[in-house]
Design a protein around this motif. Structure first.
Motif, PDB file in Angstrom:
ATOM      1  N   SER A   1      37.699   5.774  61.651  1.00 15.24           N
ATOM      2  CA  SER A   1      38.989   5.518  62.310  1.00 15.24           C
ATOM      3  C   SER A   1      39.833   6.773  62.436  1.00 15.24           C
ATOM      4  N   LYS A   2      39.294   7.923  62.006  1.00 14.59           N
ATOM      5  CA  LYS A   2      39.969   9.216  62.027  1.00 14.59           C
ATOM      6  C   LYS A   2      41.083   9.333  60.984  1.00 14.59           C
ATOM      7  N   GLU A   3      41.089   8.440  60.037  1.00 14.65           N
ATOM      8  CA  GLU A   3      42.010   8.553  58.905  1.00 14.65           C
ATOM      9  C   GLU A   3      41.287   9.245  57.753  1.00 14.65           C
ATOM     10  N   TYR A   4      42.079   9.947  56.938  1.00 15.97           N
ATOM     11  CA  TYR A   4      41.514  10.657  55.800  1.00 15.97           C
ATOM     12  C   TYR A   4      41.724   9.862  54.515  1.00 15.97           C
ATOM     13  N   ILE A   5      40.753   9.959  53.641  1.00 18.67           N
ATOM     14  CA  ILE A   5      40.849   9.421  52.281  1.00 18.67           C
ATOM     15  C   ILE A   5      40.794  10.609  51.325  1.00 18.67           C
TER      16      ILE A   5
ATOM     17  N   LYS B   1      46.313  12.780  57.497  1.00 19.03           N
ATOM     18  CA  LYS B   1      45.853  14.096  57.068  1.00 19.03           C
ATOM     19  C   LYS B   1      45.402  14.000  55.612  1.00 19.03           C
ATOM     20  N   PHE B   2      44.708  15.024  55.141  1.00 14.05           N
ATOM     21  CA  PHE B   2      44.226  14.984  53.765  1.00 14.05           C
ATOM     22  C   PHE B   2      45.094  15.871  52.879  1.00 14.05           C
ATOM     23  N   PHE B   3      44.994  15.639  51.560  1.00 15.58           N
ATOM     24  CA  PHE B   3      45.845  16.339  50.601  1.00 15.58           C
ATOM     25  C   PHE B   3      45.008  16.935  49.472  1.00 15.58           C
ATOM     26  N   SER B   4      45.571  17.982  48.870  1.00 20.20           N
ATOM     27  CA  SER B   4      44.976  18.582  47.676  1.00 20.20           C
ATOM     28  C   SER B   4      45.897  18.301  46.494  1.00 20.20           C
ATOM     29  N   VAL B   5      45.459  18.677  45.304  1.00 20.39           N
ATOM     30  CA  VAL B   5      46.266  18.440  44.111  1.00 20.39           C
ATOM     31  C   VAL B   5      47.553  19.269  44.126  1.00 20.39           C
ATOM     32  N   ARG B   6      47.619  20.277  44.979  1.00 23.22           N
ATOM     33  CA  ARG B   6      48.802  21.148  45.020  1.00 23.22           C
ATOM     34  C   ARG B   6      49.867  20.639  45.992  1.00 23.22           C
ATOM     35  N   ASP B   7      49.516  19.698  46.846  1.00 23.97           N
ATOM     36  CA  ASP B   7      50.475  19.177  47.819  1.00 23.97           C
ATOM     37  C   ASP B   7      51.537  18.325  47.138  1.00 23.97           C
ATOM     38  N   THR B   8      52.741  18.326  47.711  1.00 18.02           N
ATOM     39  CA  THR B   8      53.854  17.608  47.099  1.00 18.02           C
ATOM     40  C   THR B   8      54.389  16.521  48.022  1.00 18.02           C
ATOM     41  N   PHE B   9      55.100  15.561  47.399  1.00 19.53           N
ATOM     42  CA  PHE B   9      55.691  14.444  48.138  1.00 19.53           C
ATOM     43  C   PHE B   9      57.164  14.312  47.753  1.00 19.53           C
TER      44      PHE B   9
END
Length: 499
Positions: A64-68, A108-116
């Motif tokens: 579906s073009k979504e990232y997990i 989009k995909f995320f890494s452990v360094r990304d913030t929310f």
């Protein structure tokens, strides 16, 4: 995806622990909302790296073009496929299955360094715990009931509060269910939280436990997060990211509410405390967040007892957990310097009464401060809890409950140290009742410290049949449930509870 957790989704793994890869994969979510990912055709080299990384992560792109985005997975299974080439077995491919309870789904995909920057969550019993009714059902209710004039005013009034960990918004919304022959009113809610500082995935669990623990104190039951959405600095409001797996058990699977008529359910549980019960909500929530680290051990024990109750586990371990709760709470508030000073004074007094120098040296070197004695901790704990409900001098308290405290201490020592020099004096049922009331006293004390008025404290406790009965049977303390319904309770009392 929340409504289709029992489905499988196909795609490909495009990154494992920072390494770019390209393997076909499938993911499904099990009954505990964990993501189970099966990776096909994976190489031995990648498998070894996947198994050896402590802080593991992976990225999957769905059809579906979504990232997990997958964090902190563990390897559940690996299998190999072999084929015979020139009469020799050769490994032609491998399959790896990994499991994670920390997954982010989005564009989009995320890494452990990304913030929310924002969390939007729904919790079990959230509309009750918020305590705001989005309908005014008291206006012409009988007309509504008789289908004469279905005109239901709507009132959505969010509650905003700033705390030391961030800003909260509590909102309750109307939710309609309409069919050919029926029309029913429902509820939905959301809790928005914007932390003081943007947070990374590895900080989620810590901050969410603080929030859910606050609500577990209000309702006296385990509170879980049913849905969690995330926003980052680039997120458009209509495109939040879904976080799956913070809670590895759906609470509705653990306990079904009794709707027999004995207990009031369906938004009529008067014994649940609401955030609207606090006169100064900001001060109340700040008190909890300021003291959370001190109370952390006690709160973890409290949560463990709640989980056992949800799972219907009834063992002597509950009694021991309640005793740990007493110690954990007392240690959180004890003045160690004062306790040490009193200990040293008592020690010097003992030494002054000795004549033999060797005896003095033995006591001086061998008698050390090991913390507040359990009997003293239990007495302090029970006294503080009982006097939240009934004024009582320490002299009267000691006279009335000395025998009970002696029995509790005896059995705590018996089960902790398994000594053959003593026996248990409480029956199993008595021990379970003591454990339950010690758990409730923890709530009583903390809620009082957070600003719940004594009259409201007693009013809500009186509507909890178990707690009211145990207070009367064990401590001879009666709590009154007299008074008129108000606020959320009054609004919801008209809400139909059809069988």
């Amino acid at each position: 995806m929340e409504e289709n957790l029992n489905r499988s989704y196909s795609g490909k793994i495009c990154e494992i622990n920072g390494q770019k890869v390209d393997f076909r994969a499938e993911i499904y979510f099990d009954e505990y909302k964990e993501g189970v990912v099966t990776i096909y055709g994976i190489t031995n080299e990648v498998i070894e790296k996947a198994k050896g990384n402590i802080h593991s992560s992976a990225v999957m792109l769905l059809e579906s073009k979504e990232y997990i985005s997958i964090f902190n997975y563990f390897v559940k299974q690996q299998t190999y496929t072999t084929e015979i080439i020139e009469d020799m077995p050769v490994v032609s491919g491998a399959t790896l299955t990994i499991v994670s309870s920390e997954i982010i789904r989005g564009k989009k995909f995320f890494s452990v360094r990304d913030t929310f920057d924002e969390m939007i969550m729904e919790i079990t019993d959230g509309y009750e715990l918020i305590g705001k009714c989005p309908y005014d059902l008291n206006k012409g209710y009988m007309d509504i009931k008789m289908y004469k004039n279905i005109d239901i005013p709507i009132r959505v009034e969010p509650i905003y509060v700033k705390t030391i960990i961030g800003d909260f918004s509590f909102e309750a919304f109307p939710k309609y269910q309409q069919g050919k022959d029926c029309f029913s009113l429902g509820f939905r809610h959301q809790i928005r939280f914007r932390p003081i500082e943007s947070i990374t995935v590895d900080k989620f669990r810590e901050i969410l436990e603080k929030i859910t623990s606050f609500f577990s104190l209000l309702c006296g039951e385990a509170v879980t997060i049913n849905k969690l959405l995330l926003n980052d600095a680039e997120t458009v409001k209509c495109d939040s990211y879904e976080f799956i797996g913070f809670c590895n058990f759906p609470k509705e699977k653990l306990r079904a509410l009794d709707n027999s008529g004995i207990d009031a359910t369906s938004f009529k549980r008067i014994y649940l405390f609401k955030i609207t019960d606090f006169g100064q909500l900001e001060e109340s929530m700040n008190y909890w967040f300021e003291h959370y680290n001190l109370l952390c051990n006690a709160q973890k024990t409290y949560n463990r007892i709640l989980m056992d109750e949800d799972l219907k586990i009834l063992k002597i371990d509950k009694y021991l957990a309640a005793m740990q709760l007493v110690e954990g709470f007392t240690q959180a508030y004890v003045d160690e310097e004062k306790e040490l000073e009193e200990f040293e004074m008592r020690k010097e007094n003992i030494i002054s009464k000795l004549e033999d120098e060797e005896d003095k040296e033995l006591v001086k070197n061998g008698l050390g401060f090991s913390g507040i004695a359990f009997r003293k901790a239990l007495t302090k704990y029970l006294y503080e809890g009982i006097t939240c409900l009934e004024e009582m001098s320490k002299t009267l308290f000691n006279k009335r409950y000395d025998s009970l405290i002696t029995k509790i201490v005896n059995d705590r020592n018996f089960y902790t140290h398994t000594s053959r020099r003593m026996t248990a004096v409480l029956g199993f049922g008595e021990a379970m009742d003591i454990a339950t009331i010690c758990k409730e006293i923890y709530r009583i004390i903390i809620l009082k410290k957070m600003g719940i008025l004594p009259l409201l404290l007693k009013y809500r406790l009186a509507h909890n049949r178990i707690v009211a009965a145990l207070l009367k049977n064990i401590f001879e303390v009666e709590v009154s449930g007299e008074g008129e319904l108000s606020g959320f309770d009054k609004a919801m009392w008209w809400f139909a509870d059809e069988k």
